[in-house]
Design a protein around this motif. Structure first.
Motif, PDB file in Angstrom:
ATOM      1  N   ILE A  44       0.759  -1.290  -0.137  1.00 43.23           N
ATOM      2  CA  ILE A  44       0.084   0.140  -0.051  1.00 43.23           C
ATOM      3  C   ILE A  44       0.989   1.264   0.137  1.00 43.23           C
ATOM      4  O   ILE A  44       0.467   2.386  -0.079  1.00 43.23           O
ATOM      5  CB  ILE A  44      -0.966   0.180   1.259  1.00 43.23           C
ATOM      6  N   ALA A  45       2.286   1.107   0.184  1.00 36.69           N
ATOM      7  CA  ALA A  45       2.995   2.237   0.436  1.00 36.69           C
ATOM      8  C   ALA A  45       4.368   1.947  -0.280  1.00 36.69           C
ATOM      9  O   ALA A  45       4.862   0.756   0.124  1.00 36.69           O
ATOM     10  CB  ALA A  45       3.198   2.633   1.630  1.00 36.69           C
ATOM     11  N   ALA A  46       5.091   2.764  -1.073  1.00 34.75           N
ATOM     12  CA  ALA A  46       6.249   2.447  -1.659  1.00 34.75           C
ATOM     13  C   ALA A  46       7.209   3.687  -0.969  1.00 34.75           C
ATOM     14  O   ALA A  46       6.874   4.963  -0.801  1.00 34.75           O
ATOM     15  CB  ALA A  46       6.138   2.593  -3.036  1.00 34.75           C
ATOM     16  N   TRP A  47       8.362   3.342  -0.837  1.00 35.25           N
ATOM     17  CA  TRP A  47       9.392   3.979  -0.223  1.00 35.25           C
ATOM     18  C   TRP A  47      10.615   4.686  -1.253  1.00 35.25           C
ATOM     19  O   TRP A  47      11.153   3.113  -1.650  1.00 35.25           O
ATOM     20  CB  TRP A  47      10.123   3.694   1.057  1.00 35.25           C
ATOM     21  N   SER A  91      -7.732   4.434   4.492  1.00 37.49           N
ATOM     22  CA  SER A  91      -8.039   3.487   5.305  1.00 37.49           C
ATOM     23  C   SER A  91      -7.053   3.208   6.515  1.00 37.49           C
ATOM     24  O   SER A  91      -6.055   3.957   6.547  1.00 37.49           O
ATOM     25  CB  SER A  91      -7.978   2.199   4.441  1.00 37.49           C
ATOM     26  N   GLN A  92      -7.455   2.165   7.276  1.00 38.46           N
ATOM     27  CA  GLN A  92      -6.427   1.957   8.458  1.00 38.46           C
ATOM     28  C   GLN A  92      -5.145   1.616   8.064  1.00 38.46           C
ATOM     29  O   GLN A  92      -4.263   2.264   8.510  1.00 38.46           O
ATOM     30  CB  GLN A  92      -7.122   0.703   9.275  1.00 38.46           C
ATOM     31  N   ALA A  93      -5.159   1.023   6.870  1.00 39.98           N
ATOM     32  CA  ALA A  93      -3.419   0.566   6.433  1.00 39.98           C
ATOM     33  C   ALA A  93      -2.886   1.699   5.854  1.00 39.98           C
ATOM     34  O   ALA A  93      -1.731   2.039   6.055  1.00 39.98           O
ATOM     35  CB  ALA A  93      -3.667  -0.629   5.311  1.00 39.98           C
ATOM     36  N   VAL A  94      -3.691   2.625   5.165  1.00 43.74           N
ATOM     37  CA  VAL A  94      -2.838   3.898   4.700  1.00 43.74           C
ATOM     38  C   VAL A  94      -2.715   4.866   5.894  1.00 43.74           C
ATOM     39  O   VAL A  94      -1.373   5.347   5.770  1.00 43.74           O
ATOM     40  CB  VAL A  94      -4.020   4.662   3.951  1.00 43.74           C
ATOM     41  N   ARG A  95      -3.414   4.679   6.803  1.00 41.15           N
ATOM     42  CA  ARG A  95      -3.015   5.583   8.045  1.00 41.15           C
ATOM     43  C   ARG A  95      -1.874   4.888   8.921  1.00 41.15           C
ATOM     44  O   ARG A  95      -0.970   5.994   8.991  1.00 41.15           O
ATOM     45  CB  ARG A  95      -4.157   5.754   9.086  1.00 41.15           C
ATOM     46  N   SER A  96      -1.740   3.852   8.842  1.00 40.99           N
ATOM     47  CA  SER A  96      -0.509   3.215   9.765  1.00 40.99           C
ATOM     48  C   SER A  96       0.728   3.382   8.778  1.00 40.99           C
ATOM     49  O   SER A  96       1.709   3.734   9.189  1.00 40.99           O
ATOM     50  CB  SER A  96      -0.676   1.660   9.642  1.00 40.99           C
ATOM     51  N   ALA A  97       0.741   3.178   7.176  1.00 41.47           N
ATOM     52  CA  ALA A  97       1.912   3.561   6.547  1.00 41.47           C
ATOM     53  C   ALA A  97       2.234   4.830   6.617  1.00 41.47           C
ATOM     54  O   ALA A  97       3.464   5.150   6.455  1.00 41.47           O
ATOM     55  CB  ALA A  97       1.388   3.091   5.048  1.00 41.47           C
ATOM     56  N   GLU A 151      -7.179   2.461  15.152  1.00 47.24           N
ATOM     57  CA  GLU A 151      -6.060   3.257  15.261  1.00 47.24           C
ATOM     58  C   GLU A 151      -4.998   2.757  14.337  1.00 47.24           C
ATOM     59  O   GLU A 151      -5.273   1.951  13.512  1.00 47.24           O
ATOM     60  CB  GLU A 151      -5.411   3.248  16.661  1.00 47.24           C
ATOM     61  N   PRO A 152      -4.143   3.676  13.744  1.00 49.43           N
ATOM     62  CA  PRO A 152      -3.938   5.275  14.296  1.00 49.43           C
ATOM     63  C   PRO A 152      -4.990   5.933  13.426  1.00 49.43           C
ATOM     64  O   PRO A 152      -5.599   5.905  12.542  1.00 49.43           O
ATOM     65  CB  PRO A 152      -2.699   5.641  13.820  1.00 49.43           C
ATOM     66  N   PHE A 153      -5.866   6.759  14.431  1.00 46.97           N
ATOM     67  CA  PHE A 153      -6.874   7.701  14.135  1.00 46.97           C
ATOM     68  C   PHE A 153      -6.184   8.793  12.930  1.00 46.97           C
ATOM     69  O   PHE A 153      -5.025   8.858  13.188  1.00 46.97           O
ATOM     70  CB  PHE A 153      -7.621   8.294  15.131  1.00 46.97           C
TER      71      PHE A 153
END
Ligand code: T1G
Length: 671
Positions: free
Chosen positions: A4-7, A27-33, A74-76
């Motif tokens: 979902i995320a590239a560095w 989404s939750q996954a985006v927020r975590s990333a 979370e994370p909110f």
């Protein structure tokens, strides 16, 4: 970070690219990333700044609405925003597509914002019965000032990137590659301390700015809880320290998110998208539509013509009567000129549209049109004769559509040798403005014709809903039920003004009697055919045919404002007397029950008969064709929120037996 995320690195600049198709909902996954990415950038000594970008067609389009109605995880988003803004190294947002809601809140938490010239930025939460819940009402006034913040948040209308640049929401418009431009901005910012929006001051404004804004938009805000809360939260940004304002915003946001209006408006959001998914049709082959023909240059024909022209589709406008054709063209020009003066259209676009309409009184001129929409009189004999001719002269593969509001599409199709090409495209007046398009499927309508109709609807800015072929289709059949109840109550003693007021207090712009007077009480009525068997006919016989004759259910003085009418009241009372009906008074609650729940019962029948595909389709019809108050979700949703068993109880209390169709839905509901 998973897929979902590239560095990636661009020298000393780290680029974090999120990828959550189709719109990078947060989404939750985006927020975590995001939190992980900011922490990684802080931890890596050779990273001097971070760029946050999105893959696909758009920057974050807001919180993931599919997570609403479930426990927050979370994370909110508030933590994400605080982590970004609190980062020790500059964080730059690379914005393309639409940065909306939480997406713009993430961008405002960044220390700089670089946008593609075509990007749009907005906080449309109010359209969902919400307000920004992640510092949006505190950050935006600090960047653009109170007045602009009020417009963007309380009206929910996005701004273009160039406008965002002008008002200080965006720092740069990217020339060329967006991420490259953002990295360049990051390099220039790397040596300075991060510029935190929360450290800026939101300049206070005088009370009358808030007052004037609320008054100017009172009609738009009617019935909605969110706008008042938004205005108060923006004001708090000028009066409280950031942390206090942010806490207050969060509390109010959570209350709104748990409220009925957010639930209803989220339902509307998904219902309007679901309506476009027709089983067995969705994604199917569609025919190419490059030109259109319209038959009839009256109100509907000219409105439909404008809808096509505004989407860049040239139109051959056929009208048998040259004088009527001239009137139609004048109306089209007037509307397009009005669009220009109101800023809805540029002069060039209006002139382009005007040059794309070819008026004719020779039906043969329609021969090469890809789609032909008949908008002639609502009489079957006229439609049959038109379609008999169309069937012969229209080119093979052309779609033959009728704008009929009630009539049997199969009978119309039956006079042509090509019923597979025939479909109903029921526009709502004014056809260039109203969003609803009922797409009526005939017994033999080909699947690709239906697919083409849905694709064409989206192209001309309409929301299409599929209807089976039965009298009145979906909306007008339910409207007839409401009208019958309203007029029965008038005969039984309720005044038209009381009935109208009850429906207008519920949230409709206009009650059934004012609407009847406006549309004209004599639709389909002639003195010769009149039987005096309804109060409408009695009024028409007395010359009271609606606002156009200065009298209908109401009297109209020169200001066209409806005034209760003694004469109409006497006619209605006489009608009741002739039928031996004893009149009595009504309370408002009973009137509302009698206006709403019989319609819902009819909706249940429409579902059981397969005329409507889904309950949510019926909602979409009423929200976009008849002005049902959006914050209640539509007739079927409102009934669900009330509880179907309660709806059936209230119908019985009115002496109305719920249909088997509604009872079946209610039994499922309580199962
Ligand atoms: N969440 C989940 N799904 C979404 C979504 C969202 N926010 N936005 C769109 N989708 C889905 C949509 O259901 C459809 O799915 C597909 O994406 C394409 O959408 C904390 C609380 C971005 C302008 O209100 O305005 O942030 O049907 O058909 O016409 O303060 O989508 O394909 O399965 O509309 O090109 C605020 C809502 C949320 C923006 C693209 N954000 N979205 O339009 O495609 S609240 C919004 C849009 C919030 C924070 C608050 C539009 C679009 P499917 P589409 P489109």
């Amino acid at each position: 970070m998973g897929d979902i995320a590239a560095w990636t690195r661009n020298g000393a600049i780290a680029v974090l690219t999120l990828d959550n198709p189709p719109v990078n909902a947060i989404s939750q996954a985006v927020r975590s990333a995001l939190v992980e990415g900011v922490k990684r950038a802080a931890a890596e000594p050779d990273v001097s700044a971070l760029v946050i970008a999105c893959a696909g067609r758009t920057f974050f389009a807001g919180a993931d609405l599919k997570e609403f109605g479930k426990p927050s995880t979370e994370p909110f988003l508030t933590e994400v925003v605080d982590t970004i803004e609190g980062a020790g190294k500059p964080v730059i947002a690379a914005i393309h597509g639409s940065a909306l809601g939480g997406g713009l809140e993430i961008a405002m938490a960044c220390h700089y914002r670089v946008a593609h010239a075509d990007a749009r930025l907005g906080l449309p939460e109010v359209t969902l019965g919400l307000m920004p819940g992640a510092r949006g009402t505190q950050h935006l006034p600090r960047l653009v000032g109170v007045s602009k913040a009020l417009e963007i948040i309380a009206l929910g209308e996005p701004v273009s990137a160039p406008e965002a640049r002008t008002i200080g929401l965006v720092d740069e418009i990217a020339e060329g590659d967006l991420v490259e431009a953002a990295c360049a901005k990051a390099r220039s910012a790397a040596d300075a301390p991060p510029r935190r929006t929360r450290e800026r001051v939101a300049q206070p404004v005088s009370d009358d700015i808030y007052e004037q804004f609320s008054q100017r938009h009172a009609k738009k805000f009617r019935g909605l809880d969110a706008p008042k809360a938004i205005i108060a939260s923006i004001r708090a940004a000028t009066e409280l320290p950031f942390e206090d304002g942010a806490r207050r915003e969060r509390d109010i946001f959570l209350k709104l998110r748990a409220g009925p209006q957010n639930e209803a408006l989220r339902h509307v959001f998904f219902a309007e998208r679901e309506a476009g998914k027709v089983p067995g049709i969705e994604g199917g082959e569609a025919r190419v539509i490059e030109t259109a023909g319209v038959i009839g240059s009256g109100t509907m024909g000219s409105g439909i013509t404008i809808a096509f022209l505004s989407a860049g589709i040239p139109v051959t406008l056929y009208e048998r009567d040259p004088a009527a054709l001239k009137r139609g063209l004048a109306h089209i020009r007037m509307v397009l000129d009005g669009n220009v003066s109101s800023g809805r259209m540029t002069r060039e676009a209006a002139d382009r549209a005007l040059s794309a309409v070819q008026p004719t009184s020779d039906m043969a001129a329609l021969a090469n049109a890809d789609v032909i929409v008949e908008a002639a009189y609502e009489r079957m004999d006229i439609k049959r004769s038109i379609f008999a001719e169309l069937g012969e002269l229209a080119k093979p593969g052309a779609i033959l559509a009728s704008n009929t509001s009630y009539l049997d599409l199969d009978e119309i199709a039956g006079v042509t040798s090509r019923p597979a090409d025939v479909i109903g495209l029921h526009f709502f007046s004014p056809a260039n403005i109203m969003k609803l398009l009922e797409v009526v499927r005939g017994r033999e309508t080909a699947p690709d014709v239906i697919a083409t109709a849905f694709k064409l609807a989206k192209r001309i800015g309409k929301i299409a809903v599929l209807s089976g072929n039965a009298w009145g289709f979906i909306g007008n059949r339910m409207l007839a039920v409401r009208r019958e109840q309203a007029e029965a109550m008038a005969v039984e003693g309720a005044s038209p003004a009381q009935v109208d007021r009850v429906l207008e207090n519920f949230g409709f712009a206009m009650g059934p009697f004012r609407m009847g007077d406006l549309a004209g009480l004599d639709l389909g009525w002639t003195p010769e055919s009149s039987t005096g068997s309804t109060i409408r006919e009695r009024l028409c016989e007395a010359g009271r045919r609606g606002q156009k004759t200065g009298a209908g259910f109401y009297d109209y003085r020169d200001d066209r404002k409806p005034a209760p009418s003694q004469e109409a009241e006497a006619i209605i009372a006489g009608f009741a007397r002739d039928r031996g009906i004893t009149r009595s008074s009504f309370d408002d609650a009973e009137i509302l029950d009698r206006l709403l729940w019989p319609m819902v019962d009819e909706g249940a029948k429409l579902l059981a008969e397969g005329i409507a595909l889904r309950e949510s389709d019926i909602d979409v019809v009423w929200l976009n064709g008849y002005g049902w108050p959006r914050w209640t979700g539509g007739p079927m949703f409102h009934a669900r929120q009330t509880g179907l068993p309660e709806v059936t109880r209230r119908l019985r209390a009115l002496g109305i037996a719920p249909s088997d169709a509604l009872m079946n839905l209610a039994n499922e509901d309580s199962a």
